[in-house]
Design a protein around this motif. Structure first.
Motif, PDB file in Angstrom:
ATOM      1  N   SER A  13       0.852  -1.180   0.000  1.00  0.00           N
ATOM      2  CA  SER A  13       0.000   0.000   0.000  1.00  0.00           C
ATOM      3  C   SER A  13       0.891   1.234   0.000  1.00  0.00           C
ATOM      4  O   SER A  13       1.892   1.283   0.723  1.00  0.00           O
ATOM      5  CB  SER A  13      -0.929   0.003   1.217  1.00  0.00           C
ATOM      6  N   THR A  34      -2.911   7.195  -4.721  1.00  0.00           N
ATOM      7  CA  THR A  34      -3.072   6.074  -3.804  1.00  0.00           C
ATOM      8  C   THR A  34      -2.962   4.770  -4.582  1.00  0.00           C
ATOM      9  O   THR A  34      -3.569   4.642  -5.661  1.00  0.00           O
ATOM     10  CB  THR A  34      -4.426   6.133  -3.076  1.00  0.00           C
ATOM     11  N   ARG A  39       0.693   5.716  -0.568  1.00  0.00           N
ATOM     12  CA  ARG A  39      -0.084   6.930  -0.791  1.00  0.00           C
ATOM     13  C   ARG A  39       0.860   8.116  -0.787  1.00  0.00           C
ATOM     14  O   ARG A  39       1.744   8.223   0.064  1.00  0.00           O
ATOM     15  CB  ARG A  39      -1.155   7.102   0.291  1.00  0.00           C
TER      16      ARG A  39
END
Length: 216
Positions: free
Chosen positions: A77, A120, A79
């Motif tokens: 992940s 993102t 961002r």
């Protein structure tokens, strides 16, 4: 005559003392296998390739099969956000001296700049199952270079799993299995082709609009 008979007996004994090395059958459907250097055979009843009754079934030679348990799970992940702004202004009034004003108009200048971006990205993959591979080579330090694949032909396409890498003999358990997490320099490929795979692939025009070549 005695000398000729002795020479003939020596040739016959030499022919019985050695046998031709065994070769694995050639099969184009299997993964190419690196063969180890053949060792001489004494011609006796016992050979070096005989498996001991007290030994286990773990792979340790070229041509042995070992089962790799696929336990791949990845999650990532990210961002990123960027924002900046800049403003400037300049004002020039009419010049005056000794009670007099030179010039009639004032000059005003201003500039504003701003930028804001946000991105993102999230990715998660999971692969489980089992794949039996073949030992291709035994390195001098004992590492086993393995490779293998599995093809599944279904009614709507074909799927395949391929694996290559290096395995330590000590990581193979008594059931002749090793986890994919223990495979060094692992190259695992899982893909498919057919009607279902084509349905999940965007068209060439859609790929063009989403490519870096699109200026907008």
């Amino acid at each position: 005559m005695k000398l000729f008979t002795a020479a003939l007996c020596a040739l016959l004994l030499a022919g019985c003392a050695s046998t031709a090395p065994r070769q694995a059958p050639n099969d184009d459907d299997q993964v190419p296998m690196t063969r180890a250097a053949s060792r001489g055979v004494s011609g006796g009843v016992f050979t070096g390739d005989t498996v001991s009754l007290t030994s286990d079934s773990r792979a340790y030679r070229v041509g042995d099969a070992v089962t790799v348990i696929l336990q791949e799970t990845t999650q990532a992940s990210k961002r990123a956000g960027t924002s900046f702004s800049k403003g400037s202004s300049v004002a020039v009034a009419p010049i005056g001296a000794l009670g007099k004003t030179f010039g009639k108009a004032a000059i005003d200048m201003s500039a504003d700049r701003s930028f804001e971006g946000d991105a993102t990205s999230t990715q998660q993959n999971a692969l489980s199952g089992a794949l039996t591979v073949i030992v291709q080579e035994v390195l001098p330090n004992g590492l086993l270079r393995v490779a293998g694949e599995k093809n599944l032909t279904l009614n709507q396409g074909e799927e395949f799993v391929r694996l290559k890498g290096f395995v330590r003999a000590a990581d193979i358990d008594n059931d002749n299995q090793v986890s994919s997490l223990r495979v060094a320099n692992a190259r695992i490929a899982y893909s498919a082709k057919g009607a279902l795979a084509d349905a999940n692939t965007p068209g060439w025009l859609t790929r063009f609009f989403n490519s870096p070549l699109m200026p907008f």
